[in-house]
Each structure stands twice: as C-alpha cells, then as structure tokens.
Motif scaffolding. Structure first.
Motif, PDB file in Angstrom:
ATOM      1  N   ILE A   1       0.841  -1.203   0.000  1.00 18.23           N
ATOM      2  CA  ILE A   1       0.000   0.000   0.000  1.00 18.23           C
ATOM      3  C   ILE A   1       0.872   1.247   0.000  1.00 18.23           C
ATOM      4  CG2 ILE A   1      -1.579   1.366   1.430  1.00 18.23           C
ATOM      5  CD1 ILE A   1      -2.901  -1.290   2.222  1.00 18.23           C
ATOM      6  N   SER A   2       1.876   1.272   0.851  1.00 19.34           N
ATOM      7  CA  SER A   2       2.768   2.434   0.918  1.00 19.34           C
ATOM      8  C   SER A   2       3.541   2.609  -0.381  1.00 19.34           C
ATOM      9  CB  SER A   2       3.740   2.282   2.082  1.00 19.34           C
ATOM     10  OG  SER A   2       3.041   2.182   3.290  1.00 19.34           O
ATOM     11  N   ALA A   3       4.013   1.516  -0.939  1.00 22.80           N
ATOM     12  CA  ALA A   3       4.776   1.592  -2.189  1.00 22.80           C
ATOM     13  C   ALA A   3       3.900   2.059  -3.341  1.00 22.80           C
ATOM     14  CB  ALA A   3       5.393   0.238  -2.509  1.00 22.80           C
ATOM     15  N   VAL A   4       2.657   1.610  -3.380  1.00 20.70           N
ATOM     16  CA  VAL A   4       1.738   2.042  -4.443  1.00 20.70           C
ATOM     17  C   VAL A   4       1.479   3.535  -4.332  1.00 20.70           C
ATOM     18  CG1 VAL A   4      -0.670   1.908  -5.196  1.00 20.70           C
ATOM     19  CG2 VAL A   4       0.654  -0.169  -4.901  1.00 20.70           C
ATOM     20  N   TYR A   5       1.268   4.045  -3.115  1.00 18.64           N
ATOM     21  CA  TYR A   5       1.043   5.486  -2.961  1.00 18.64           C
ATOM     22  C   TYR A   5       2.269   6.280  -3.391  1.00 18.64           C
ATOM     23  CZ  TYR A   5       0.604  10.108  -1.059  1.00 18.64           C
ATOM     24  OH  TYR A   5       0.592  11.473  -0.940  1.00 18.64           O
ATOM     25  N   LEU A   6       3.441   5.848  -2.957  1.00 17.61           N
ATOM     26  CA  LEU A   6       4.653   6.605  -3.272  1.00 17.61           C
ATOM     27  C   LEU A   6       5.010   6.547  -4.756  1.00 17.61           C
ATOM     28  CD1 LEU A   6       6.809   5.684  -0.168  1.00 17.61           C
ATOM     29  CD2 LEU A   6       5.757   7.893  -0.671  1.00 17.61           C
ATOM     30  N   ALA A   7       4.703   5.450  -5.426  1.00 16.46           N
ATOM     31  CA  ALA A   7       5.056   5.310  -6.835  1.00 16.46           C
ATOM     32  C   ALA A   7       4.003   5.910  -7.765  1.00 16.46           C
ATOM     33  CB  ALA A   7       5.254   3.846  -7.185  1.00 16.46           C
ATOM     34  N   GLY A   8       2.737   5.870  -7.369  1.00 12.80           N
ATOM     35  CA  GLY A   8       1.672   6.318  -8.260  1.00 12.80           C
ATOM     36  C   GLY A   8       1.129   7.690  -7.923  1.00 12.80           C
ATOM     37  N   PRO A   9       0.225   7.770  -6.954  1.00 16.96           N
ATOM     38  CA  PRO A   9      -0.413   9.051  -6.640  1.00 16.96           C
ATOM     39  C   PRO A   9       0.559  10.149  -6.231  1.00 16.96           C
ATOM     40  CG  PRO A   9      -1.663   7.283  -5.690  1.00 16.96           C
ATOM     41  CD  PRO A   9      -0.415   6.673  -6.248  1.00 16.96           C
ATOM     42  N   ARG A  10       1.600   9.823  -5.506  1.00 17.35           N
ATOM     43  CA  ARG A  10       2.550  10.858  -5.100  1.00 17.35           C
ATOM     44  C   ARG A  10       3.220  11.502  -6.308  1.00 17.35           C
ATOM     45  NH1 ARG A  10       8.125  11.021  -3.916  1.00 17.35           N
ATOM     46  NH2 ARG A  10       8.613  12.688  -2.462  1.00 17.35           N
ATOM     47  N   GLU A  11       3.626  10.680  -7.260  1.00 18.32           N
ATOM     48  CA  GLU A  11       4.260  11.228  -8.461  1.00 18.32           C
ATOM     49  C   GLU A  11       3.264  12.062  -9.271  1.00 18.32           C
ATOM     50  OE1 GLU A  11       7.503  11.188  -9.183  1.00 18.32           O
ATOM     51  OE2 GLU A  11       7.715  10.212  -7.242  1.00 18.32           O
ATOM     52  N   GLN A  12       2.029  11.613  -9.335  1.00 18.26           N
ATOM     53  CA  GLN A  12       0.994  12.378 -10.043  1.00 18.26           C
ATOM     54  C   GLN A  12       0.722  13.702  -9.331  1.00 18.26           C
ATOM     55  OE1 GLN A  12      -1.205  10.145 -12.203  1.00 18.26           O
ATOM     56  NE2 GLN A  12      -2.435  11.777 -13.066  1.00 18.26           N
ATOM     57  N   LEU A  13       0.691  13.677  -8.015  1.00 15.33           N
ATOM     58  CA  LEU A  13       0.491  14.906  -7.245  1.00 15.33           C
ATOM     59  C   LEU A  13       1.654  15.871  -7.442  1.00 15.33           C
ATOM     60  CD1 LEU A  13      -0.905  13.375  -3.959  1.00 15.33           C
ATOM     61  CD2 LEU A  13      -2.180  14.701  -5.635  1.00 15.33           C
ATOM     62  N   ASN A  14       2.860  15.346  -7.568  1.00 10.06           N
ATOM     63  CA  ASN A  14       4.019  16.215  -7.829  1.00 10.06           C
ATOM     64  C   ASN A  14       3.886  16.926  -9.154  1.00 10.06           C
ATOM     65  OD1 ASN A  14       5.253  15.600  -5.428  1.00 10.06           O
ATOM     66  ND2 ASN A  14       6.590  14.043  -6.290  1.00 10.06           N
ATOM     67  N   LEU A  15       3.303  16.253 -10.153  1.00  9.44           N
ATOM     68  CA  LEU A  15       3.101  16.894 -11.468  1.00  9.44           C
ATOM     69  C   LEU A  15       2.128  18.060 -11.367  1.00  9.44           C
ATOM     70  CD1 LEU A  15       2.844  13.806 -13.851  1.00  9.44           C
ATOM     71  CD2 LEU A  15       4.717  15.454 -13.692  1.00  9.44           C
ATOM     72  N   TYR A  16       1.051  17.870 -10.602  1.00 10.76           N
ATOM     73  CA  TYR A  16       0.019  18.901 -10.510  1.00 10.76           C
ATOM     74  C   TYR A  16       0.330  19.984  -9.486  1.00 10.76           C
ATOM     75  CZ  TYR A  16      -3.020  16.469 -13.683  1.00 10.76           C
ATOM     76  OH  TYR A  16      -3.550  15.900 -14.801  1.00 10.76           O
ATOM     77  N   SER A  17       1.287  19.751  -8.616  1.00 11.35           N
ATOM     78  CA  SER A  17       1.631  20.771  -7.637  1.00 11.35           C
ATOM     79  C   SER A  17       2.751  21.686  -8.118  1.00 11.35           C
ATOM     80  CB  SER A  17       2.041  20.111  -6.313  1.00 11.35           C
ATOM     81  OG  SER A  17       3.260  19.428  -6.467  1.00 11.35           O
ATOM     82  N   GLY A  18       3.368  21.342  -9.233  1.00 13.26           N
ATOM     83  CA  GLY A  18       4.455  22.149  -9.758  1.00 13.26           C
ATOM     84  C   GLY A  18       5.788  21.807  -9.121  1.00 13.26           C
ATOM     85  N   TYR A  19       5.857  20.701  -8.416  1.00  7.33           N
ATOM     86  CA  TYR A  19       7.110  20.280  -7.772  1.00  7.33           C
ATOM     87  C   TYR A  19       8.044  19.747  -8.845  1.00  7.33           C
ATOM     88  CZ  TYR A  19      10.345  17.591  -4.932  1.00  7.33           C
ATOM     89  OH  TYR A  19      11.483  17.081  -4.372  1.00  7.33           O
ATOM     90  N   ARG A  20       9.248  20.270  -8.870  1.00  4.13           N
ATOM     91  CA  ARG A  20      10.254  19.834  -9.849  1.00  4.13           C
ATOM     92  C   ARG A  20      11.456  19.277  -9.108  1.00  4.13           C
ATOM     93  NH1 ARG A  20       6.869  19.630 -13.589  1.00  4.13           N
ATOM     94  NH2 ARG A  20       6.195  21.555 -14.523  1.00  4.13           N
TER      95      ARG A  20
END
Length: 105
Positions: free
Chosen positions: A85-104
């Motif tokens: 569960i933790s790995a799925v969040y860190l690999a999927g949604p977290r990376e997607q959230l970084n795209l939409y938050s402007g994090y580079r």
C-alpha cells in the motif's frame, strides 16, 4: 528462542524479517506524512481518489507496520500488504500529485 540458538539459519531469517518490518514501517511513515501534508484539492485536480481514502490506507498501513516492529512479529502477510500500500502510494499518486503541484526535481 531456543530453536534460534540451535539453527543459525533461523536466527538469520528472523532478523531479516525484523529488518524488513523496520523498512516497511519507515516507508509507511514516509507515505503517511507525505499524504497528510498535501492539500485535499490537489487530489481532485490530479484526478485521483480523495485525500481521505489515501490517508486512511496509509494510516492503516502504518499501524500494521508499527505493530509488526513493536511486537517483533516480523513481516507477515499483513505487513507485506501494508508495504505494498505504501509503495503504491509513493510510486503512483505521489508522483501524479508532484506533477500537478508544480514540484520539480
């Protein structure tokens, strides 16, 4: 514990499972902190499940991982599920959230 002294391979396996449980707890802690810090509207903007869903999953994973470490039960089936569960969040949604938050990086 007597059998661990008789069979050194069992002792190595036991401590490897404990080490894996500690790594899983660290991963679950990282995922939970990251999820809690994100604004709720960012999840909606990224087209993901809502923040409450991911927070609940990550907190449950953290509880299972902390239980595994606290009682030295090692990494059982629930611990492996918590790690996933933790790995799925860190690999999927977290990376997607970084795209939409402007994090580079």
């Amino acid at each position: 514990m007597r059998s661990l002294a008789l069979f050194p391979a069992l002792a190595v396996e036991y401590w490897l499972f404990i080490a894996l449980a500690v790594v899983g707890a660290g991963l679950a802690l990282w995922a939970t902190i990251d999820c809690v810090r994100r604004p709720a509207e960012l999840f909606v903007r990224a087209g993901l499940r809502d923040k409450n869903f991911w927070t609940l999953l990550n907190v449950a994973a953290l509880a299972v991982a902390a239980f595994s470490v606290a009682f030295r039960s090692g990494m059982g089936m629930l611990g492996i599920i918590a790690l996933c569960i933790s790995a799925v969040y860190l690999a999927g949604p977290r990376e997607q959230l970084n795209l939409y938050s402007g994090y580079r990086r």
